[in-house]
Design an enzyme around this catalytic site. Structure first.
Site, PDB file in Angstrom:
ATOM      1  N   SER A 110       0.925  -1.339   0.593  1.00 38.11           N
ATOM      2  CA  SER A 110      -0.067   0.132  -0.185  1.00 38.11           C
ATOM      3  C   SER A 110       0.833   1.036   0.155  1.00 38.11           C
ATOM      4  CB  SER A 110      -0.861   0.040   0.657  1.00 38.11           C
ATOM      5  OG  SER A 110      -0.228   0.151   2.417  1.00 38.11           O
ATOM      6  N   TYR A 159      -2.465   0.437  -3.478  1.00 43.80           N
ATOM      7  CA  TYR A 159      -3.810   1.610  -2.426  1.00 43.80           C
ATOM      8  C   TYR A 159      -3.394   1.661  -1.716  1.00 43.80           C
ATOM      9  CZ  TYR A 159      -2.977  -2.892   0.832  1.00 43.80           C
ATOM     10  OH  TYR A 159      -2.370  -3.817   1.544  1.00 43.80           O
TER      11      TYR A 159
END
EC number: 4.1.1.11
Length: 152
Positions: free
Chosen positions: A24, A57
């Site tokens: 991430s 993400y």
């Protein structure tokens, strides 16, 4: 359907890289709210220093910290001090381009928001789809902007 930019952080500086975290990018939630970027949303990241391009993400870090930390494998592509561009996208129809108003934040040192811009598609005199970038920094309270809805 076409894929278009929905929100962008332009020129944000990487504040850390944690290879041992499980993936991430960690971002300041206050910055994300101003642009309309959501937690767990996939984003494209373009490193202006190295030219690397990745997809990962978003997770939220400490509010007000200005954090921008690449985690896991992404940490190999961006290092502390690198200047990057982060873009969120969505799929839409061409006709919806007239109502979609992506926000673009630019940054100063310390990852403080410098300007708030908006992309604007409109019907021009010579073509059905024309484009301009509007500076809305002074016209709207950037800190009070609500996240941009992903779906109608």
């Amino acid at each position: 359907m076409i894929k278009v930019v929905r929100a962008k952080l332009h020129g944000i500086t990487v504040t850390g890289a944690d290879l041992n975290y499980h993936g991430s990018i960690t971002l300041d939630p206050e910055i994300c709210a101003q642009a309309g970027i959501y937690p767990m949303e996939f984003v494209e990241i373009w490193n202006r220093n190295s030219g690397a391009r990745i997809s990962t993400y978003v997770i939220f870090g400490e509010p007000g910290s200005g954090c921008c930390i690449l985690n896991g494998a992404a940490a190999r592509t961006c290092q502390r001090g690198d200047v990057i561009i982060i873009a969120a996208s969505e799929y839409t129809t061409p006709d919806r381009l007239y109502t979609l108003k992506p926000r673009i934040l630019t940054f100063t040192a310390g990852n403080r928001v410098d300007r708030v811009l908006r992309y604007d598609v409109f019907k021009g005199p010579d073509r059905a789809f024309d484009f301009r970038t509007l500076d809305i920094t002074a016209g709207e309270d950037a800190a009070a902007l609500e996240p941009v809805p992903i779906l109608d």
